[in-house]
Design a protein around this motif. Structure first.
Motif, mmCIF file in Angstrom:
data_model
loop_
_atom_site.group_PDB
_atom_site.id
_atom_site.type_symbol
_atom_site.label_atom_id
_atom_site.label_comp_id
_atom_site.label_asym_id
_atom_site.label_seq_id
_atom_site.Cartn_x
_atom_site.Cartn_y
_atom_site.Cartn_z
ATOM 1 N N UNK A 246 1.194 24.526 -34.484
ATOM 2 C CA UNK A 246 1.619 25.863 -34.908
ATOM 3 C C UNK A 246 2.908 26.300 -34.218
ATOM 4 N N UNK A 247 3.012 26.104 -32.906
ATOM 5 C CA UNK A 247 4.190 26.588 -32.180
ATOM 6 C C UNK A 247 5.436 25.790 -32.535
ATOM 7 N N UNK A 248 5.325 24.460 -32.645
ATOM 8 C CA UNK A 248 6.518 23.675 -32.977
ATOM 9 C C UNK A 248 6.950 23.973 -34.413
ATOM 10 N N UNK A 249 6.007 24.209 -35.304
ATOM 11 C CA UNK A 249 6.379 24.596 -36.664
ATOM 12 C C UNK A 249 7.127 25.919 -36.662
ATOM 13 N N UNK A 250 6.679 26.857 -35.842
ATOM 14 C CA UNK A 250 7.354 28.154 -35.766
ATOM 15 C C UNK A 250 8.772 28.002 -35.223
ATOM 16 N N UNK A 251 8.945 27.133 -34.249
ATOM 17 C CA UNK A 251 10.291 26.898 -33.721
ATOM 18 C C UNK A 251 11.192 26.278 -34.782
ATOM 19 N N UNK A 252 10.673 25.291 -35.508
ATOM 20 C CA UNK A 252 11.486 24.629 -36.530
ATOM 21 C C UNK A 252 11.877 25.582 -37.649
ATOM 22 N N UNK A 257 17.402 28.963 -34.750
ATOM 23 C CA UNK A 257 17.546 27.554 -34.408
ATOM 24 C C UNK A 257 17.866 26.750 -35.663
ATOM 25 N N UNK A 258 18.503 25.591 -35.453
ATOM 26 C CA UNK A 258 18.810 24.686 -36.550
ATOM 27 C C UNK A 258 18.028 23.384 -36.372
ATOM 28 N N UNK A 259 17.290 23.003 -37.409
ATOM 29 C CA UNK A 259 16.567 21.730 -37.402
ATOM 30 C C UNK A 259 17.408 20.724 -38.184
ATOM 31 N N UNK A 260 18.235 19.984 -37.467
ATOM 32 C CA UNK A 260 19.225 19.112 -38.118
ATOM 33 C C UNK A 260 18.919 17.632 -37.949
ATOM 34 N N UNK A 261 17.826 17.306 -37.258
ATOM 35 C CA UNK A 261 17.587 15.910 -36.894
ATOM 36 C C UNK A 261 16.126 15.566 -37.137
ATOM 37 N N UNK A 262 15.771 15.377 -38.389
ATOM 38 C CA UNK A 262 14.392 15.096 -38.740
ATOM 39 C C UNK A 262 14.109 13.600 -38.624
ATOM 40 N N UNK A 263 12.833 13.270 -38.714
ATOM 41 C CA UNK A 263 12.442 11.868 -38.668
ATOM 42 C C UNK A 263 11.685 11.523 -37.405
ATOM 43 N N UNK A 264 10.896 10.463 -37.471
ATOM 44 C CA UNK A 264 10.065 10.051 -36.348
ATOM 45 C C UNK A 264 10.916 9.560 -35.180
ATOM 46 N N UNK A 265 10.427 9.819 -33.981
ATOM 47 C CA UNK A 265 11.172 9.436 -32.773
ATOM 48 C C UNK A 265 10.413 8.448 -31.905
ATOM 49 N N UNK A 266 9.183 8.089 -32.285
ATOM 50 C CA UNK A 266 8.396 7.140 -31.499
ATOM 51 C C UNK A 266 7.397 6.464 -32.423
ATOM 52 N N UNK A 267 7.033 5.226 -32.087
ATOM 53 C CA UNK A 267 5.952 4.530 -32.777
ATOM 54 C C UNK A 267 4.934 4.111 -31.729
ATOM 55 N N UNK A 268 3.809 4.829 -31.692
ATOM 56 C CA UNK A 268 2.769 4.527 -30.721
ATOM 57 C C UNK A 268 1.864 3.391 -31.188
ATOM 58 N N UNK A 269 1.983 2.986 -32.455
ATOM 59 C CA UNK A 269 1.103 1.969 -32.980
ATOM 60 C C UNK A 269 -0.307 2.508 -33.171
ATOM 61 N N UNK A 270 -1.228 1.631 -33.528
ATOM 62 C CA UNK A 270 -2.622 2.024 -33.664
ATOM 63 C C UNK A 270 -2.809 3.141 -34.664
ATOM 64 N N UNK A 271 -3.753 4.022 -34.369
ATOM 65 C CA UNK A 271 -4.066 5.101 -35.300
ATOM 66 C C UNK A 271 -3.022 6.217 -35.283
ATOM 67 N N UNK A 272 -2.285 6.354 -34.192
ATOM 68 C CA UNK A 272 -1.266 7.411 -34.126
ATOM 69 C C UNK A 272 -0.032 7.037 -34.938
ATOM 70 N N UNK A 273 0.436 5.805 -34.781
ATOM 71 C CA UNK A 273 1.590 5.351 -35.533
ATOM 72 C C UNK A 273 2.871 6.063 -35.142
ATOM 73 N N UNK A 274 3.740 6.255 -36.130
ATOM 74 C CA UNK A 274 5.051 6.863 -35.894
ATOM 75 C C UNK A 274 4.959 8.385 -35.979
ATOM 76 N N UNK A 279 12.941 16.429 -29.812
ATOM 77 C CA UNK A 279 13.663 17.401 -30.634
ATOM 78 C C UNK A 279 14.987 17.802 -29.993
ATOM 79 N N UNK A 280 15.990 18.049 -30.833
ATOM 80 C CA UNK A 280 17.221 18.731 -30.441
ATOM 81 C C UNK A 280 17.460 19.818 -31.486
ATOM 82 N N UNK A 281 17.422 21.074 -31.046
ATOM 83 C CA UNK A 281 17.543 22.208 -31.958
ATOM 84 C C UNK A 281 18.690 23.114 -31.502
ATOM 85 N N UNK A 282 19.893 22.957 -32.064
ATOM 86 C CA UNK A 282 21.011 23.838 -31.702
ATOM 87 C C UNK A 282 20.758 25.264 -32.195
ATOM 88 N N UNK A 283 21.325 26.222 -31.496
ATOM 89 C CA UNK A 283 21.195 27.604 -31.939
ATOM 90 C C UNK A 283 22.016 27.836 -33.200
#
Length: 311
Positions: A246-252, A257-274, A279-283
């Protein structure tokens, strides 16, 4: 829109963030390995940092020491060292004196103010090509969890709420001096993961509230004047994986703020996956000219991410 001078309009800065996971099992070990220069993960990390070619770089997962010796050693290993450095003291590993996880013992890593095998494990650092103004920044890492408006604090041992801070790694405002004399504020954090929980869901609740802190700051008199960049490890994806998004959605979605850099940033593998956890959110008002994910360095888990801005 922010009125910029002609000189400032021509100044493009690359701002980057990377969760390095370079933390070690004890104090001084990261410095030892940096000085020895023989650890593969550190050699890979310095090459990745050099390839980023960032003007302003924030790293997390980097052990803190009071003298900034490990940061200085890392910087000296770079082909083009940064002239301005800041080691941001985390809350990790600081003993709480309480049995926070309820297992009958009080001085284990999970009983610290934030998880850590020693004080300073897995902190954050700033490397900058531009001067830093320590007097114009702020450290919000001492805020008690219970004092965050709307905090979702779980049941705690008697007295623990009087000392348990919200920030696991920290909430910092680092002021960078731009060529025209204005400040660009770097608002940084690395939240606890919403995992490794007991029935009280302490980590999941804390993870949410660590992101919610920025919503509180943006609505308070303490919020820095633009331009600023909010960046770091939220450790929660807005659409998938574990945790309360909820909080990260509210920030985005926040128009400041500007959400200019979408997409996965990690692949944990297993059930979590990517997942998208960094985040980088410029004002709003900052001109963003480019952004991207750098390749994940060999042996690392997280993508370095970057934006190019004209603040």
């Amino acid at each position: 829109m922010i009125a910029l001078s002609a000189a400032a309009q021509a100044e493009t800065l690359r701002v980057a963030y990377w969760n390095t996971d370079l933390n070690r099992a004890g104090p001084g070990l990261l410095l030892r390995d940096l000085v020895a220069g023989k650890s593969t993960d550190l050699t890979t990390a310095t090459a990745a940092i050099a390839a980023l070619n960032a003007d302003l770089l924030v790293l997390s997962g980097f052990d803190y020491d009071a003298g900034g010796l490990a940061l200085a050693a890392l910087n000296s290993a770079l082909p083009l060292p940064y002239p301005h450095l800041a080691a941001l003291r985390p809350n990790t590993g600081i003993p709480s004196g309480f049995d926070l996880d309820g297992n009958g013992r009080s001085f284990e890593p999970r009983d610290a103010i934030a998880y850590g095998r020693f004080p300073g494990e897995g902190g954050m650092v700033v490397l900058s090509r531009l001067p830093l103004d320590a007097g114009a920044g702020a450290d919000h890492s001492g805020l008690l969890w219970r004092d965050l408006p709307g905090a979702d604090v779980p049941p705690l041992p008697d007295g623990a709420a009087d000392m348990l801070r919200l920030s696991s790694t920290g909430h910092h405002d680092t002021a960078v001096v731009l060529p025209d004399g204005r400040h660009l504020h770097l608002l940084t954090w690395h939240a606890t993961p919403p995992a490794f929980d007991g029935p009280d869901l302490r980590n999941t609740r804390r993870n949410h509230d660590e992101a919610a802190f920025w919503l509180h700051l943006l609505n308070s008199p303490q919020t820095p004047q633009p331009p600023f960049v909010l960046l770091g490890q939220a450790n929660v994806d807005p659409a998938k994986g574990n945790g309360n998004p909820a909080a990260i959605r509210a920030l985005l979605a926040d128009p400041r703020l500007q959400d200019v850099l979408m997409g996965d940033t990690v692949d944990y593998g297993g059930t979590l996956g990517s997942l998208r956890v960094s985040y980088i959110l410029p004002s709003a008002g900052i001109a963003v000219t480019a952004s991207g994910h750098a390749p994940t360095p060999e042996g690392a888990r997280h993508h370095p991410i970057w934006v190019e801005i004209t603040p």
